[in-house]
Design a protein around this motif. Structure first.
Motif, mmCIF file in Angstrom:
data_model
loop_
_atom_site.group_PDB
_atom_site.id
_atom_site.type_symbol
_atom_site.label_atom_id
_atom_site.label_comp_id
_atom_site.label_asym_id
_atom_site.label_seq_id
_atom_site.Cartn_x
_atom_site.Cartn_y
_atom_site.Cartn_z
ATOM 1 N N THR A 80 0.812 -1.220 0.000
ATOM 2 C CA THR A 80 0.000 0.000 0.000
ATOM 3 C C THR A 80 0.842 1.265 0.000
ATOM 4 N N ALA A 81 2.182 1.114 -0.089
ATOM 5 C CA ALA A 81 3.071 2.260 0.101
ATOM 6 C C ALA A 81 2.796 3.380 -0.886
ATOM 7 N N LEU A 82 2.665 3.054 -2.170
ATOM 8 C CA LEU A 82 2.514 4.101 -3.181
ATOM 9 C C LEU A 82 1.251 4.915 -2.948
ATOM 10 N N GLU A 83 0.156 4.244 -2.623
ATOM 11 C CA GLU A 83 -1.088 4.968 -2.368
ATOM 12 C C GLU A 83 -0.953 5.870 -1.143
ATOM 13 N N ARG A 84 -0.236 5.400 -0.137
ATOM 14 C CA ARG A 84 -0.062 6.200 1.072
ATOM 15 C C ARG A 84 0.821 7.417 0.803
ATOM 16 N N PHE A 85 1.913 7.232 0.076
ATOM 17 C CA PHE A 85 2.795 8.358 -0.234
ATOM 18 C C PHE A 85 2.054 9.436 -1.025
ATOM 19 N N ALA A 86 1.097 9.035 -1.837
ATOM 20 C CA ALA A 86 0.369 10.001 -2.659
ATOM 21 C C ALA A 86 -0.483 10.941 -1.819
ATOM 22 N N GLN A 87 -0.844 10.531 -0.605
ATOM 23 C CA GLN A 87 -1.761 11.316 0.217
ATOM 24 C C GLN A 87 -1.057 12.170 1.265
ATOM 25 N N VAL A 88 0.268 12.102 1.331
ATOM 26 C CA VAL A 88 1.026 12.788 2.398
ATOM 27 C C VAL A 88 0.969 14.298 2.222
ATOM 28 N N ASP A 89 0.750 15.006 3.338
ATOM 29 C CA ASP A 89 0.851 16.467 3.330
ATOM 30 C C ASP A 89 1.720 16.990 4.479
ATOM 31 N N THR A 90 2.200 16.083 5.348
ATOM 32 C CA THR A 90 3.042 16.459 6.479
ATOM 33 C C THR A 90 4.190 15.465 6.587
ATOM 34 N N VAL A 91 5.404 15.976 6.768
ATOM 35 C CA VAL A 91 6.587 15.119 6.876
ATOM 36 C C VAL A 91 7.226 15.337 8.242
ATOM 37 N N VAL A 92 7.381 14.243 9.004
ATOM 38 C CA VAL A 92 7.997 14.274 10.332
ATOM 39 C C VAL A 92 9.329 13.548 10.256
ATOM 40 N N PHE A 93 10.404 14.226 10.651
ATOM 41 C CA PHE A 93 11.742 13.637 10.649
ATOM 42 C C PHE A 93 12.190 13.312 12.058
ATOM 43 N N ASP A 94 12.847 12.167 12.212
ATOM 44 C CA ASP A 94 13.716 11.959 13.359
ATOM 45 C C ASP A 94 15.032 12.659 13.031
ATOM 46 N N LYS A 95 15.899 12.828 14.029
ATOM 47 C CA LYS A 95 17.148 13.531 13.742
ATOM 48 C C LYS A 95 18.305 12.575 13.483
ATOM 49 N N THR A 96 18.641 11.765 14.487
ATOM 50 C CA THR A 96 19.843 10.949 14.379
ATOM 51 C C THR A 96 19.703 9.875 13.324
ATOM 52 N N GLY A 97 20.683 9.809 12.417
ATOM 53 C CA GLY A 97 20.674 8.782 11.394
ATOM 54 C C GLY A 97 19.677 9.033 10.296
ATOM 55 N N THR A 98 18.900 10.105 10.414
ATOM 56 C CA THR A 98 17.899 10.416 9.399
ATOM 57 C C THR A 98 18.249 11.750 8.741
#
Length: 770
Positions: A447-465
């Motif tokens: 379901t990844a592609l369908e989920r990525f299409a709907q994203v409007d907010t991006v949350v990052f971790d810091k370390t290693g990301t």
């Protein structure tokens, strides 16, 4: 009556679940699979086989709900893991649940981490073998079918045509019997439970087509339809194999969490004696010994000893944490260099590791509630095809046509419809997954592609990301001889930060006879001079370390000393990924809201946020805190993409609408994420969002094409305008059409470059280890 209502009625008709005659003879005690919560309720998990679509999920959950004592039944559609919770007053009855699932048409067994690998591998092997057989038969039969088609408009004799038909029969009948087993078994299982599944119309269409082809061959008719039946199986098996491959990856998280858990512990008695005991025997107050290289079996406080622990499960901290008497340690932490005596504060079932596993499980169960495009299409397809074929057969009989002609037209309806719809989603997924792979992204969920299409907010971790996973030496000038000697000592150290010295000094060989001092560092005697590398106290470099920290408060410090010479302090930190600033600016330019949620110190997180221009950030968060923040965003109507890599990020990755993790992440985080990305670049974050939007557009286009095609083709087949042969050709043509449209997903998935006005200047290296 829909399949879920039929299943519910069936279960309600067998309400006496506790009767002895309803329980299968399992020959084993299943009490070990039942966990009792602090509130007195019991819970057990089951691995369920035969779940194909969202309708199956609803049938199971609604079917088990009326059972006495069952408080809830939730099925994780991603990994087919069923969680059943009993009320406090009820006696958990595992055999009754297994019997209920069997009556519903599903086979199941109590879930045991690590016990599903063989079954998964066997199922994957079976599907691939079926696909290979169907593909081989399709290629050979099509050669014969083309010869017959050409011969029917030329001078082929009836005898030769019949011979070609029977050769096709010899190839297709055993091939279809073998390759179609996954569909036949699903259809039979559903019918036994009173349900009509997606496998039933496929089975019905294949069987009727083969039967009619044999009848037509016996009567010397002009057409037979063996090719249409085996091609249908071939196309549908492609989608089934892809689904199985995606599903197999999603089940890995339970095994990965199990790898962090100790099954036994070394109990220290009052007399100082040591005894190896099962984890279940530990109780708060017990004293346990944790040797170097072992994982801490339970939460507790250190009584004696010093060591370095990898506690990334709690804080995301990639550097080992020095612990000594009075410090708190957590189950799953890896002990580095020294033996520790720990007094248990929370044993099995109540440790932080258990809490993280529970958070992850609940997040995955909640995530599986959403119906994706393929599930919606499936729910419409089954009644549509059944009704169309049945009305065709009944209508022609009522109109005075013979059963032979009526059955031919009904078979044509069954043949003409399913393939374009069955390929509409998988074809796009395959092509888009290949395009993302070329850009360093590995999809981990169907379901990844369908989920990525709907994203409007991006949350990052810091370390290693946002930062690179490997540490680097920070600024300053160092004596080449000191750096070289420190790097050679670092080769004998297990401390993660020592890699920065090795990388800075270049190729070298470790000093012979170097020894690691528990929780302190590494020492070696070279030419009669003792060399030391490690903590400031170990190297007698407190003043130098303090000066280095004052110059760079966010750096970690590794010290070195040669004999009585002046010590050196090396500040080490993790730099930002090289394109982190451009990616964050690109997300903002595309209208996405960007946040940082980290378990690290506030000063370190603030420094990263300031350099990247991220206004919203929070530090010092536990796994529960991260989930709470993401759920709050979801309740506000946001669709969140979580990008993280640590063990403490795994529940948040599972809870987010979509998730992405670097391939260097902890195994649990990799399994929880919808996709993984390779390399040092953060650009894949933009790639997956662009690819998701494009893939969803193509999926919708394919579904609309399939709908229009069926609206036109099914009436033609029902009215006798399409023979089964023409229906098979139309089916193949529709499949080619949706596949050709899906190939457009191969186009570049990266969005347009970030406008210069939004592009920040390259940032300086950023400190921090979490």
């Amino acid at each position: 009556m829909c399949c879920t209502d039929m299943a519910l009625a069936y279960v309600e008709a067998h309400a006496s679940w506790g009767a002895a005659n309803t329980k299968p003879s399992l020959g084993r005690d299943h009490s070990a699979f039942v966990a009792v919560a602090p509130d007195g309720s019991a819970r057990a998990e089951f691995a369920v086989e035969g779940v194909r679509c969202a309708a199956c999920m609803k049938a199971i959950e609604r079917g088990l709900a009326p059972m006495p004592g069952v408080a809830s039944a939730r099925l994780n559609f991603s990994d087919r893991r069923l969680a059943v919770t009993w009320t406090r007053e009820a006696e958990p009855d595992v055999p009754a649940i297994l019997a209920a699932l069997e009556m519903l048409g599903y086979t199941a067994q109590p879930f045991a981490p690590g016990g599903l690998a063989d079954a998964e591998a066997a199922e994957t092997k079976r599907l691939i073998q079926a696909l290979a057989v169907a593909g081989f038969a399709s290629m050979n039969v099509m050669l014969l079918a083309i010869s017959v088609w050409a011969g029917n408009i030329s001078d082929m004799s009836p005898e030769n045509r019949d011979l070609f038909h029977w050769i096709q029969a010899v190839i297709v009948l055993p091939a279809a019997a073998y390759a179609g087993r996954p569909f036949y078994e699903g259809a039979v299982r559903g019918l036994r439970a009173g349900r009509v599944t997606m496998d039933f119309p496929i089975t019905l269409g294949v069987v009727l087509t083969l039967v009619m082809s044999v009848v037509e061959s016996l009567s010397g008719a002009t057409h037979a339809y063996f090719d249409g039946a085996v091609m249908l199986l071939f196309f549908l098996l492609i989608g089934r194999v892809l689904d199985q491959a995606m599903r197999q990856r999603t089940r890995a998280f339970a095994e990965n969490l199990a790898a962090l858990r100790c099954e036994r512990a070394t109990l220290a008695g009052p007399d100082g004696g040591l005894r190896d005991v099962p984890l279940a025997e530990l109780a708060p107050g017990a004293r346990i010994l944790v040797r170097p290289g072992e994982r801490v079996p339970a939460d507790g406080l250190v009584e004696n000893g010093t060591s370095d622990l990898d506690q990334s499960l709690v804080t995301g901290e990639t550097a080992a944490v020095a612990v000594r008497g009075g410090d708190r340690v957590f189950a799953g932490a890896l002990n580095g260099s020294g033996a520790l005596t720990v007094r248990v504060t929370a044993a099995a079932g109540a440790s932080l590791l258990d809490e993280v596993e529970g958070l992850m499980r609940r997040a995955l169960e909640a995530r599986s509630r959403a119906l994706v495009l393929a599930d919606r299409a499936t729910r419409l397809y089954v009644p549509f095809v059944h009704a169309g074929a049945a009305l065709t057969f009944v209508g022609w009989l009522a109109a005075g046509a013979g059963w032979h002609a009526a059955l031919l037209d009904a078979v044509a309806v069954l043949i003409v419809s399913p393939c374009a719809l069955g390929l509409a989603i998988p074809a796009v997924q395959v092509v888009a997954a290949g395009a993302l792979f070329r850009e360093g992204v590995l999809l981990n969920d169907g379901t990844a592609l369908e989920r990525f299409a709907q994203v409007d907010t991006v949350v990052f971790d810091k370390t290693g990301t946002l930062t690179l996973p490997e540490p680097t030496l920070s600024g300053g000038r160092y004596a080449p001889a000191a750096l070289e000697s420190a790097a050679r000592l670092a080769l004998s150290s297990r401390h993660p930060m020592s890699a920065a010295l090795v990388a800075a000094a270049g190729p070298a060989e470790p000093f012979p006879g170097a020894q690691e001092a528990a929780g302190l560092g590494v020492r070696a005697v070279v030419g009669g001079v003792e060399l030391r590398l490690g903590s400031a106290r170990f190297c007698g470099a407190e003043a130098e370390a303090a000066a280095a920290v004052a110059a760079d408060p966010e750096a970690s410090v590794i010290c070195f000393r040669a004999g009585d010479g002046a010590p050196a302090a090396f500040p080490v930190r993790q730099g930002l990924r090289p394109d982190a600033a451009e990616v964050v600016a690109g997300l903002a330019a595309l209208g996405h809201r960007v946040l940082i949620l980290s378990g690290d110190r506030a000063a370190s997180v603030e420094a990263v946020a300031r350099r990247l221009g991220i206004a919203e950030w929070e530090a010092g968060l536990t796994p529960q805190d991260k989930i709470a923040r993401i759920e709050a965003l979801e309740r506000a109507g946001r669709r969140v993409l979580m990008v993280g890599d640590g063990l403490n990020d795994a529940p948040a990755l599972a809870a987010a609408h979509a998730s992405l993790s670097p391939v260097t992440a902890a195994h649990v985080s990799q399994a929880a994420a919808h996709a993984l990305f390779l390399g040092r670049s953060l650009a894949p974050v933009l790639s997956v969002l662009a690819a998701g939007r494009r893939a969803r557009r193509l999926m919708l286009q394919n579904l609309w094409f399939s709908a229009v095609y069926n609206v036109l083709a099914v009436p033609l087949a029902a009215t006798g305008c399409l023979t089964p042969l023409i229906a098979a050709l139309a089916m193949s043509g529709s499949s080619l059409a949706v596949t050709a449209n899906a190939l457009r997903a191969r186009l570049a998935t990266m969005p347009a470059p970030v406008p210069a006005a939004h592009r920040p200047t390259a940032p300086a290296p950023v400190a921090g280890t979490s």
